[in-house]
Scaffold this motif. Structure first.
Motif, PDB file in Angstrom:
ATOM      1  N   LEU A  24      39.597 -57.059  35.605  1.00 36.90           N
ATOM      2  CA  LEU A  24      39.886 -58.218  36.461  1.00 36.90           C
ATOM      3  C   LEU A  24      38.996 -58.256  37.697  1.00 36.90           C
ATOM      4  CD1 LEU A  24      43.770 -58.443  36.189  1.00 36.90           C
ATOM      5  CD2 LEU A  24      42.016 -59.580  34.824  1.00 36.90           C
ATOM      6  N   ALA A  25      38.730 -57.101  38.286  1.00 29.12           N
ATOM      7  CA  ALA A  25      37.853 -57.067  39.456  1.00 29.12           C
ATOM      8  C   ALA A  25      36.409 -57.327  39.052  1.00 29.12           C
ATOM      9  CB  ALA A  25      37.973 -55.736  40.181  1.00 29.12           C
ATOM     10  N   ALA A  26      35.988 -56.731  37.954  1.00 27.61           N
ATOM     11  CA  ALA A  26      34.580 -56.795  37.565  1.00 27.61           C
ATOM     12  C   ALA A  26      34.180 -58.144  36.972  1.00 27.61           C
ATOM     13  CB  ALA A  26      34.285 -55.685  36.555  1.00 27.61           C
ATOM     14  N   GLN A  27      35.068 -58.765  36.206  1.00 26.78           N
ATOM     15  CA  GLN A  27      34.679 -59.956  35.442  1.00 26.78           C
ATOM     16  C   GLN A  27      35.375 -61.243  35.873  1.00 26.78           C
ATOM     17  OE1 GLN A  27      34.779 -59.329  31.149  1.00 26.78           O
ATOM     18  NE2 GLN A  27      34.520 -57.126  31.415  1.00 26.78           N
ATOM     19  N   PHE A  28      36.469 -61.132  36.641  1.00 27.80           N
ATOM     20  CA  PHE A  28      37.263 -62.326  36.917  1.00 27.80           C
ATOM     21  C   PHE A  28      37.519 -62.536  38.411  1.00 27.80           C
ATOM     22  CE2 PHE A  28      37.945 -61.487  32.495  1.00 27.80           C
ATOM     23  CZ  PHE A  28      37.939 -62.751  31.922  1.00 27.80           C
ATOM     24  N   HIS A  29      36.617 -62.022  39.254  1.00 27.03           N
ATOM     25  CA  HIS A  29      36.587 -62.361  40.681  1.00 27.03           C
ATOM     26  C   HIS A  29      37.876 -62.017  41.417  1.00 27.03           C
ATOM     27  CE1 HIS A  29      33.005 -64.574  39.464  1.00 27.03           C
ATOM     28  NE2 HIS A  29      33.732 -65.216  38.582  1.00 27.03           N
ATOM     29  N   LYS A  30      38.532 -60.928  40.995  1.00 27.82           N
ATOM     30  CA  LYS A  30      39.764 -60.524  41.684  1.00 27.82           C
ATOM     31  C   LYS A  30      39.442 -59.437  42.718  1.00 27.82           C
ATOM     32  CE  LYS A  30      41.659 -63.455  39.173  1.00 27.82           C
ATOM     33  NZ  LYS A  30      41.919 -64.781  39.759  1.00 27.82           N
ATOM     34  N   PRO A  31      40.008 -59.555  43.929  1.00 26.88           N
ATOM     35  CA  PRO A  31      39.680 -58.613  45.013  1.00 26.88           C
ATOM     36  C   PRO A  31      40.450 -57.299  44.901  1.00 26.88           C
ATOM     37  CG  PRO A  31      41.260 -60.224  45.796  1.00 26.88           C
ATOM     38  CD  PRO A  31      40.941 -60.609  44.362  1.00 26.88           C
TER      39      PRO A  31
END
Length: 342
Positions: A24-31
């Motif tokens: 989620l952090a790497a591919q879907f712009h989640k902080p």
């Protein structure tokens, strides 16, 4: 002078899960911390005690629950406010599934209200990413009964009678309350569901027998909720389509979901929906431009935005070729959108 309502984005809420991954952090712009196993990101939640917080604009930092309490039907629409009050009726998550989810089932409205003073849990999965080894388990591959079900749970052979699907990016599943289901092997899923967190775990792939990984099981509670008939996908499954096509994914009393291929700018009038509208970018990047004001709202892959029911018209446009978005709302059953090709 009253300030104008505008599109809401929210601060994602990470939820650690034993089956989670790192995408989620790497591919879907989640902080999120890229080293941490997350599992779920709650994108839009209307629970009073676990409400999403608005990010940006003059309502920045306010919980969604409080904003609905103040602005009422301006946010969700008149019919939805009469039906759900201050609770936003849809819970939206991103699931990052690495190890296998427990085999689980959700109760319907009547059972959930009776047992938990909660809504039931009908939900939908849109597959955003699927590794070659990914699997989705949806219902049974034959008619079952309670004695066989209990026997297989005890002996660890339930997997033999689960209906197994090899998922592909773009597949859509509507999961009716009562359907046993699970997933694993490398998946990212956009999940849309009723505002409910009631889940009955019935089988955990052996983790339930290890003190280090055991979680509470709910087999007894689940028995009266399960649909024991052989799974029939029918209208419950919509396979991935061609990249340039729009289609309706599901429409029922819980929510309507459409996949829109944005090949050109699309003008949307919220008052025609008589509902809030949610959008998420499934592929590419979109840009949302209200007709009033100068603010523009980019929508990156995996991001969600809430369009209040009282907002004026706006344009939804692709930024790059091949952009697809999903549109979700609670609307009248008879209505059809003229840009959806049946």
């Amino acid at each position: 002078m009253k300030k104008a309502i505008y599109p809401f984005k929210f601060i994602p809420q990470p939820k650690e899960r034993v089956w989670g991954g790192h995408r989620l952090a790497a591919q879907f712009h989640k902080p999120f911390d890229a080293e941490k196993v997350i599992g779920e990101s709650w994108e839009i939640s209307g629970f009073e005690d676990d409400s999403s917080v608005i990010a940006g604009g003059w309502l920045d930092g306010n919980p969604l629950f409080d904003v609905i309490e103040t602005y009422m039907d301006e946010i969700v629409g008149d019919d939805n406010y009469k039906r759900f009050g201050d609770e936003f009726p849809i819970l939206v998550k991103l699931l990052d599934i690495n190890d296998r989810l427990s085999v689980q089932v959700h109760p319907d409205d009547d059972t959930a209200f009776d047992r938990h003073n909660s809504y039931g849990k009908n939900e939908a999965w849109y597959v955003l990413e699927a590794d070659p080894d990914a699997r989705i388990y949806m219902g049974f591959n034959k008619d079952m009964d309670v004695p066989e079900f209990l026997d297989r749970c005890a002996k660890g052979t339930l997997e033999e009678v689960l209906n197994v699907v090899t998922p592909h990016k773009g597949d859509f599943f509507f999961i009716e309350a009562g359907t046993v289901h699970s997933a694993g092997g490398g998946l990212v899923i956009a999940e849309i569901q009723q505002l409910s967190d009631v889940t009955y775990r019935i089988y955990d792939w052996g983790r339930e027998h290890n003190p280090a990984t055991a979680r509470q099981m709910h087999v007894d509670q689940a028995l009266s909720c399960i649909n024991y008939r052989k799974y029939d996908s029918g209208s419950l499954f919509v396979p991935a389509g061609m990249s340039g096509t729009s289609k309706q994914l599901v429409s029922n009393k819980y929510f309507t979901a459409n996949e829109l291929a944005l090949t050109a700018p699309l003008r949307v009038w919220p008052d025609r929906y008589e509902s809030f509208i949610l959008y998420t970018c499934l592929e590419g990047e979109a840009l949302l431009t209200p007709s009033e004001g100068s603010e523009r709202y980019p929508l990156l892959r995996g991001e969600w935005v809430l369009i209040p029911a009282a907002m004026p018209d706006f344009m939804l446009a692709p930024v790059v070729p091949g952009t697809h978005v999903m549109e979700v709302y609670i609307g009248r059953q008879e209505e059809k959108d003229d840009y959806i090709k049946e």
